[in-house]
Write a protein that holds these residues in place. Structure first.
Motif, mmCIF file in Angstrom:
data_model
loop_
_atom_site.group_PDB
_atom_site.id
_atom_site.type_symbol
_atom_site.label_atom_id
_atom_site.label_comp_id
_atom_site.label_asym_id
_atom_site.label_seq_id
_atom_site.Cartn_x
_atom_site.Cartn_y
_atom_site.Cartn_z
ATOM 1 N N LEU A 5 42.843 47.001 41.675
ATOM 2 C CA LEU A 5 43.902 46.632 40.730
ATOM 3 C C LEU A 5 44.435 45.235 41.055
ATOM 4 C CD1 LEU A 5 45.894 47.232 38.438
ATOM 5 C CD2 LEU A 5 47.337 48.430 40.097
ATOM 6 N N ALA B 189 47.688 48.769 29.621
ATOM 7 C CA ALA B 189 46.257 49.085 29.686
ATOM 8 C C ALA B 189 45.714 49.414 28.294
ATOM 9 C CB ALA B 189 46.023 50.251 30.644
ATOM 10 N N VAL C 211 47.016 48.624 25.194
ATOM 11 C CA VAL C 211 47.066 47.486 24.277
ATOM 12 C C VAL C 211 45.999 46.460 24.657
ATOM 13 C CG1 VAL C 211 48.502 45.599 23.432
ATOM 14 C CG2 VAL C 211 49.515 47.817 23.830
ATOM 15 N N MET D 45 41.155 43.536 23.383
ATOM 16 C CA MET D 45 39.890 42.934 23.788
ATOM 17 C C MET D 45 38.755 43.353 22.845
ATOM 18 S SD MET D 45 40.579 40.906 26.316
ATOM 19 C CE MET D 45 42.278 40.621 25.844
ATOM 20 N N LEU E 166 50.277 42.709 22.376
ATOM 21 C CA LEU E 166 49.685 42.341 23.665
ATOM 22 C C LEU E 166 50.625 41.412 24.425
ATOM 23 C CD1 LEU E 166 47.368 42.232 25.723
ATOM 24 C CD2 LEU E 166 46.315 40.433 24.355
ATOM 25 N N GLN F 244 44.470 33.246 26.818
ATOM 26 C CA GLN F 244 43.364 32.965 27.739
ATOM 27 C C GLN F 244 42.373 34.127 27.773
ATOM 28 O OE1 GLN F 244 43.306 30.600 30.895
ATOM 29 N NE2 GLN F 244 42.215 31.875 32.335
ATOM 30 N N LEU F 245 42.889 35.353 27.837
ATOM 31 C CA LEU F 245 42.000 36.512 27.865
ATOM 32 C C LEU F 245 41.205 36.597 26.562
ATOM 33 C CD1 LEU F 245 44.246 39.259 29.505
ATOM 34 C CD2 LEU F 245 42.363 38.015 30.551
ATOM 35 N N LEU F 246 41.887 36.426 25.429
ATOM 36 C CA LEU F 246 41.218 36.541 24.127
ATOM 37 C C LEU F 246 40.166 35.450 23.948
ATOM 38 C CD1 LEU F 246 44.280 37.343 21.832
ATOM 39 C CD2 LEU F 246 42.347 38.857 22.297
ATOM 40 N N ARG G 84 37.215 37.995 27.889
ATOM 41 C CA ARG G 84 37.363 39.373 27.409
ATOM 42 C C ARG G 84 36.787 40.393 28.379
ATOM 43 N NH1 ARG G 84 38.419 39.865 21.110
ATOM 44 N NH2 ARG G 84 39.092 37.727 20.806
ATOM 45 N N ALA H 108 36.848 40.220 31.688
ATOM 46 C CA ALA H 108 37.878 40.447 32.703
ATOM 47 C C ALA H 108 39.050 41.225 32.119
ATOM 48 C CB ALA H 108 38.362 39.115 33.275
ATOM 49 N N GLY H 109 39.391 40.965 30.866
ATOM 50 C CA GLY H 109 40.484 41.680 30.215
ATOM 51 C C GLY H 109 40.186 43.164 30.088
ATOM 52 N N ARG H 110 38.944 43.474 29.707
ATOM 53 C CA ARG H 110 38.542 44.893 29.583
ATOM 54 C C ARG H 110 38.559 45.570 30.935
ATOM 55 N NH1 ARG H 110 34.481 43.136 26.096
ATOM 56 N NH2 ARG H 110 35.207 43.404 23.962
ATOM 57 N N LYS H 111 38.067 44.845 31.946
ATOM 58 C CA LYS H 111 38.034 45.372 33.313
ATOM 59 C C LYS H 111 39.462 45.668 33.784
ATOM 60 C CE LYS H 111 36.531 45.904 37.630
ATOM 61 N NZ LYS H 111 35.836 47.110 38.016
ATOM 62 N N LEU H 112 40.374 44.735 33.537
ATOM 63 C CA LEU H 112 41.775 44.937 33.923
ATOM 64 C C LEU H 112 42.361 46.160 33.230
ATOM 65 C CD1 LEU H 112 44.440 44.164 35.283
ATOM 66 C CD2 LEU H 112 44.816 42.466 33.501
ATOM 67 N N ALA H 113 42.063 46.314 31.941
ATOM 68 C CA ALA H 113 42.569 47.471 31.191
ATOM 69 C C ALA H 113 42.089 48.777 31.828
ATOM 70 C CB ALA H 113 42.140 47.383 29.731
ATOM 71 N N VAL I 148 40.910 49.363 35.014
ATOM 72 C CA VAL I 148 41.440 49.577 36.368
ATOM 73 C C VAL I 148 42.919 49.952 36.298
ATOM 74 C CG1 VAL I 148 41.885 48.493 38.597
ATOM 75 C CG2 VAL I 148 39.782 47.981 37.389
ATOM 76 N N LEU I 149 43.635 49.299 35.385
ATOM 77 C CA LEU I 149 45.064 49.569 35.224
ATOM 78 C C LEU I 149 45.295 51.009 34.779
ATOM 79 C CD1 LEU I 149 47.722 48.075 35.456
ATOM 80 C CD2 LEU I 149 47.417 47.243 33.123
ATOM 81 N N ALA I 150 44.556 51.442 33.765
ATOM 82 C CA ALA I 150 44.708 52.811 33.261
ATOM 83 C C ALA I 150 44.410 53.810 34.368
ATOM 84 C CB ALA I 150 43.787 53.034 32.063
ATOM 85 N N GLN I 151 43.301 53.551 35.093
ATOM 86 C CA GLN I 151 42.902 54.472 36.155
ATOM 87 C C GLN I 151 43.933 54.491 37.279
ATOM 88 O OE1 GLN I 151 39.002 53.646 37.870
ATOM 89 N NE2 GLN I 151 39.214 55.522 39.105
#
Ligand SMILES: [Zn+2]
Ligand SMILES: [Zn+2]
Lengths: 199, 199
Positions: A10, A44, A46, A51, B10, B31-33, B37, B39-44, B46-49
């Motif tokens: 994370l 997470a 949103v 994305m 967002l 920046q993510l968009l 994208r 890295a943005g998906r990966k963050l989403a 890991v964050l959810a988990q």
């Protein structure tokens, strides 16, 4: 040995955000875990949805999950016949915050930069040219940044507009209102001299 | 009128991160968009988990998705018989970065603060007392912050340790090594005088 794999992951993942180094990433991870799991879950969700679903407005190229952004979709804004060309979606927000501009935008998502392989195609200039060729557009206002690349991009688009007999102008650069002359950087000062207006 | 609902959402959601205001949230979203994208998906993900799976170590209360964190799970660290009590998980990282402490930790996740309804129970002190009552713990090192609340918390735990005949100490506070005296704040300076050592 640090934290458990998931917590480490994370912290790593948060570093993808601009301006976030190892210390801030750590602080963000702990704050979400400790105090704000609801907000963390919401972020997470949103983020994942954005994305996947956010694309570009088919008229002005700004970010939207619809075919057209709310500004392009507004008949009132389009009927003005004025397109303001900017480099980024953030520039649109800055101009909209002022509330003075009533036309619509074209977002380049960059500037001409041959060394980085960014040419007219990457900036969607064919799409812009189509719009200039139609009878609906009367004026183009160039609001690219006052940098070497921004200037080159402005010149390129100005030539294009002239070929289609569309009025073209560039926003003024100079000393900001309320700014003190002695604190303005020399480039801005030079621009303000070059752009002086006879009284 | 700003962006499309999802982009606005967002930007809003990113503001839940500590130290992130409207402008930074906007910059992060764009920046993510625009560029990241993946890295943005990966963050989403890991964050959810993390928000669902990360709980607390059943021994030291730090964040982990396992029953025990890697430090508590290490027999070598536990066999030292020393527990360092800290206020936050970030403090563990700071001490681990030094690499000098070889025991294990107890993370209070706060400090005594009766006005905010934070008492011994909220800090897991019953769990700490169980550990002090066992024969495995020889020494407790108190590394709570040198604030009114941190001091009160340290005294409370010191009394508890003494009841169980466990050696108890508090880390030294004073002028940091390499720090220049004239730039050290007055509270730190006062602590460094109070904690002076006879030569
Ligand atoms: Zn648009
Ligand atoms: Zn642990």
């Amino acid at each position: 040995m640090r934290f458990s794999p998931l917590v480490d992951e994370l912290i790593q993942a948060l570093k993808c955000l601009p301006g976030v180094g190892p210390k801030s990433a750590q602080r963000m991870a702990f704050q979400l875990l400790e105090r704000d799991r609801v907000a963390g879950r919401k972020l997470a969700d949103v983020l994942a949805q954005s994305m996947s679903d956010v694309g570009h407005c088919q008229t002005c190229r700004t970010f939207t999950e619809e075919k057209q952004c709310p500004i392009c979709a507004s008949a009132k804004r389009s009927q003005q016949g004025t397109i303001c060309v900017v480099e980024t979606a953030a520039d649109v927000l800055a101009i909209e915050a002022g509330g003075h501009f009533l036309g619509r935008y074209f977002v380049l998502l960059g500037h001409l930069s041959p060394l980085d392989g960014i040419g007219p195609e990457e900036l969607g200039l064919a799409l812009l040219e189509q719009q200039l060729a139609s009878d609906d557009v009367k004026e183009v206002i160039l609001a690219t940044n006052p940098t070497v690349e921004g200037d080159a991009t402005a010149h390129f688009i100005a030539d294009m507009a002239k070929r289609h007999h569309v009025t073209v102008s560039r926003i003024a650069h100079g000393v900001p209102v309320g700014g003190e002359l002695e604190y303005v950087d020399s480039t801005t000062l030079a621009l303000s001299f070059n752009g002086r207006v006879e009284l």
